[in-house]
Structure formats: C-alpha cells, structure tokens
Design a protein around this motif. Sequence first.
Motif, PDB file in Angstrom:
ATOM      1  N   ASP A   5       0.869  -1.177   0.000  1.00 11.91           N
ATOM      2  CA  ASP A   5       0.000   0.000   0.000  1.00 11.91           C
ATOM      3  C   ASP A   5       0.905   1.225   0.000  1.00 11.91           C
ATOM      4  O   ASP A   5       1.489   1.575   1.007  1.00 11.91           O
ATOM      5  N   CYS A   6       1.022   1.848  -1.158  1.00 10.04           N
ATOM      6  CA  CYS A   6       1.922   2.997  -1.323  1.00 10.04           C
ATOM      7  C   CYS A   6       1.133   4.273  -1.646  1.00 10.04           C
ATOM      8  O   CYS A   6       1.640   5.182  -2.288  1.00 10.04           O
ATOM      9  N   LYS A   7      -0.112   4.331  -1.192  1.00  7.02           N
ATOM     10  CA  LYS A   7      -1.053   5.383  -1.578  1.00  7.02           C
ATOM     11  C   LYS A   7      -0.491   6.797  -1.403  1.00  7.02           C
ATOM     12  O   LYS A   7      -0.672   7.629  -2.270  1.00  7.02           O
ATOM     13  N   GLU A   8       0.167   7.067  -0.313  1.00  5.61           N
ATOM     14  CA  GLU A   8       0.688   8.422  -0.057  1.00  5.61           C
ATOM     15  C   GLU A   8       2.199   8.506  -0.238  1.00  5.61           C
ATOM     16  O   GLU A   8       2.823   9.446   0.236  1.00  5.61           O
ATOM     17  N   GLU A   9       2.787   7.535  -0.913  1.00  2.39           N
ATOM     18  CA  GLU A   9       4.241   7.452  -0.983  1.00  2.39           C
ATOM     19  C   GLU A   9       4.831   7.963  -2.290  1.00  2.39           C
ATOM     20  O   GLU A   9       4.245   7.802  -3.359  1.00  2.39           O
ATOM     21  N   VAL A  10       6.019   8.533  -2.139  1.00  2.00           N
ATOM     22  CA  VAL A  10       6.862   8.889  -3.271  1.00  2.00           C
ATOM     23  C   VAL A  10       7.946   7.819  -3.348  1.00  2.00           C
ATOM     24  O   VAL A  10       8.591   7.501  -2.349  1.00  2.00           O
ATOM     25  N   ILE A  11       8.123   7.277  -4.546  1.00  3.45           N
ATOM     26  CA  ILE A  11       9.054   6.161  -4.733  1.00  3.45           C
ATOM     27  C   ILE A  11      10.093   6.533  -5.775  1.00  3.45           C
ATOM     28  O   ILE A  11       9.780   7.187  -6.770  1.00  3.45           O
ATOM     29  N   PRO A  24       3.869  -1.733 -11.310  1.00  2.00           N
ATOM     30  CA  PRO A  24       3.109  -2.229 -10.156  1.00  2.00           C
ATOM     31  C   PRO A  24       3.025  -1.216  -9.014  1.00  2.00           C
ATOM     32  O   PRO A  24       1.995  -1.126  -8.345  1.00  2.00           O
ATOM     33  N   PHE A  25       4.104  -0.461  -8.781  1.00  2.00           N
ATOM     34  CA  PHE A  25       4.046   0.584  -7.752  1.00  2.00           C
ATOM     35  C   PHE A  25       2.931   1.578  -8.062  1.00  2.00           C
ATOM     36  O   PHE A  25       2.198   1.998  -7.175  1.00  2.00           O
ATOM     37  N   LEU A  26       2.808   1.962  -9.310  1.00  2.23           N
ATOM     38  CA  LEU A  26       1.808   2.958  -9.711  1.00  2.23           C
ATOM     39  C   LEU A  26       0.417   2.358  -9.848  1.00  2.23           C
ATOM     40  O   LEU A  26      -0.562   2.906  -9.329  1.00  2.23           O
ATOM     41  N   PHE A  27       0.314   1.254 -10.556  1.00  2.00           N
ATOM     42  CA  PHE A  27      -0.982   0.706 -10.942  1.00  2.00           C
ATOM     43  C   PHE A  27      -1.639  -0.097  -9.819  1.00  2.00           C
ATOM     44  O   PHE A  27      -2.822   0.053  -9.553  1.00  2.00           O
ATOM     45  N   LYS A  28      -0.872  -0.952  -9.156  1.00  2.00           N
ATOM     46  CA  LYS A  28      -1.439  -1.832  -8.123  1.00  2.00           C
ATOM     47  C   LYS A  28      -1.281  -1.256  -6.713  1.00  2.00           C
ATOM     48  O   LYS A  28      -2.202  -1.333  -5.911  1.00  2.00           O
ATOM     49  N   ALA A  29      -0.103  -0.708  -6.397  1.00  2.00           N
ATOM     50  CA  ALA A  29       0.166  -0.204  -5.047  1.00  2.00           C
ATOM     51  C   ALA A  29      -0.275   1.250  -4.879  1.00  2.00           C
ATOM     52  O   ALA A  29      -0.196   1.799  -3.790  1.00  2.00           O
ATOM     53  N   ASN A  30      -0.717   1.880  -5.974  1.00  2.00           N
ATOM     54  CA  ASN A  30      -1.258   3.246  -5.946  1.00  2.00           C
ATOM     55  C   ASN A  30      -0.298   4.292  -5.400  1.00  2.00           C
ATOM     56  O   ASN A  30      -0.700   5.176  -4.641  1.00  2.00           O
ATOM     57  N   ALA A  31       0.969   4.200  -5.776  1.00  2.00           N
ATOM     58  CA  ALA A  31       1.951   5.196  -5.332  1.00  2.00           C
ATOM     59  C   ALA A  31       1.514   6.588  -5.768  1.00  2.00           C
ATOM     60  O   ALA A  31       0.946   6.784  -6.841  1.00  2.00           O
ATOM     61  N   LYS A  32       1.792   7.541  -4.924  1.00  2.25           N
ATOM     62  CA  LYS A  32       1.492   8.943  -5.219  1.00  2.25           C
ATOM     63  C   LYS A  32       2.320   9.433  -6.404  1.00  2.25           C
ATOM     64  O   LYS A  32       1.824  10.114  -7.303  1.00  2.25           O
ATOM     65  N   ARG A  78      10.283   5.420  -0.310  1.00  2.00           N
ATOM     66  CA  ARG A  78      10.652   4.063  -0.672  1.00  2.00           C
ATOM     67  C   ARG A  78      11.579   4.132  -1.881  1.00  2.00           C
ATOM     68  O   ARG A  78      11.330   4.905  -2.798  1.00  2.00           O
ATOM     69  N   VAL A  79      12.641   3.320  -1.865  1.00  2.00           N
ATOM     70  CA  VAL A  79      13.559   3.244  -3.002  1.00  2.00           C
ATOM     71  C   VAL A  79      13.710   1.780  -3.391  1.00  2.00           C
ATOM     72  O   VAL A  79      13.934   0.924  -2.538  1.00  2.00           O
ATOM     73  N   ASN A  80      13.576   1.524  -4.686  1.00  2.45           N
ATOM     74  CA  ASN A  80      13.767   0.175  -5.209  1.00  2.45           C
ATOM     75  C   ASN A  80      15.111   0.098  -5.929  1.00  2.45           C
ATOM     76  O   ASN A  80      15.413   0.935  -6.777  1.00  2.45           O
ATOM     77  N   LEU A  81      15.908  -0.923  -5.576  1.00  2.00           N
ATOM     78  CA  LEU A  81      17.223  -1.135  -6.178  1.00  2.00           C
ATOM     79  C   LEU A  81      17.222  -2.479  -6.889  1.00  2.00           C
ATOM     80  O   LEU A  81      17.867  -3.430  -6.472  1.00  2.00           O
ATOM     81  N   GLY A  82      16.477  -2.583  -7.976  1.00  2.00           N
ATOM     82  CA  GLY A  82      16.247  -3.847  -8.663  1.00  2.00           C
ATOM     83  C   GLY A  82      17.266  -4.168  -9.732  1.00  2.00           C
ATOM     84  O   GLY A  82      16.891  -4.410 -10.870  1.00  2.00           O
ATOM     85  N   LEU A  83      18.532  -4.170  -9.372  1.00  3.09           N
ATOM     86  CA  LEU A  83      19.604  -4.490 -10.319  1.00  3.09           C
ATOM     87  C   LEU A  83      20.284  -5.786  -9.894  1.00  3.09           C
ATOM     88  O   LEU A  83      20.698  -5.923  -8.741  1.00  3.09           O
ATOM     89  N   LEU A  84      20.403  -6.707 -10.837  1.00  2.00           N
ATOM     90  CA  LEU A  84      21.108  -7.962 -10.583  1.00  2.00           C
ATOM     91  C   LEU A  84      22.323  -8.039 -11.489  1.00  2.00           C
ATOM     92  O   LEU A  84      22.280  -7.518 -12.593  1.00  2.00           O
TER      93      LEU A  84
END
Length: 167
Positions: A5-11, A24-32, A78-84
């Motif tokens: 639930d990222c409704k009020e979050e900046v990511i 998914p952050f925008l569409f499903k988790a509803n990030a601000k 929230r910060v995502n570091l999705g690098l492998l």
Amino acid sequence: MGQLDCKEEVIVDLFAGIGYFTLPFLFKANAKMVYACEWNPHAIEALRRNLEVNGVADRCVVLEGDNRVTAPKGVADRVNLGLLPSSEGSWAIAVRALRGGMMHVHGNVKDTEEDSWTEQVSNSSKEISRSEGHNWDVSVEHVERVKWYAPHIRHLVVDIKCKQIES
C-alpha cells in the motif's frame, strides 16, 4: 511490489527499465509518485509507452541518464534497487534519495551466504546513512527469497527500514 500500500508514498526506482517494478508501484500499489531512473534509450521508450497505456504517466517522472547524476535527493518514502547481480554500487544513491522509509535491496547471493549478505546490506546501510548525516534507526524489515537464479544462487530482496530517531 504491487501488493504494497503505497497510496501516499513517493518512490524512486533506481533501475526502472521498461517498468517491471515502476508499473506495479503505480498501478497496483497506488503510489502517489514514482521517479523512474533509466539510462537505456530503448527501455525509456518502452517505459514511456507502458506508462501511457496503463494510464499512470501523470504520476511518474522518467529521469533519463545515469542515476548517480539524475536520482533525486531527499524525496522518497521508498527506493527500489532492482539491479542484478548486485545493486551495491547504488546503495549510497538510495540513501540520499530517501527522506526516511524503506529500501528494497536486490542481489544474487550464494545460498550459503544469505545471512551474511543480509547483515552486510544492513551494516552498510547504517554506515552510509550516518555518513550522509542521518540520525536513522536502520533495520532489516523483511528478506524475500524471490527465486533461484542459478544453481546455489538465489535472487534475494532485503527490505531495509530507515526511521528517524526522535531526539
């Protein structure tokens, strides 16, 4: 990520690609708002198209170029570091982007080194946050064993919580 639930979050998504986590952050988790950092022009083109098709482009700022230069500072919940295989080179960038909150640190880790890697991520995050002048309590919130990447190599995500210490 879409289950959060990222409704009020900046990511800040430091490695947005075509939007694997950004969407998914925008569409499903509803990030601000999501700041999507990406340097590959083909991925940027696909990311922009995917944002438009999914009707979420108005809540995403695409930052083109090297995230060491383009990543915003002090804005993220929230910060995502999705690098492998490793996002370690961007841990300091992630801490700078945070105003406090959560870092999702991805990495490929030998199955016998999962605990030590998790501890390394936590300790490094603490050191970086102190060196950046933050008075944060830094702790491991969760470890997700995503999948096997190769024999004895697992894709892990360590969720690091960075919370302001009240003085």
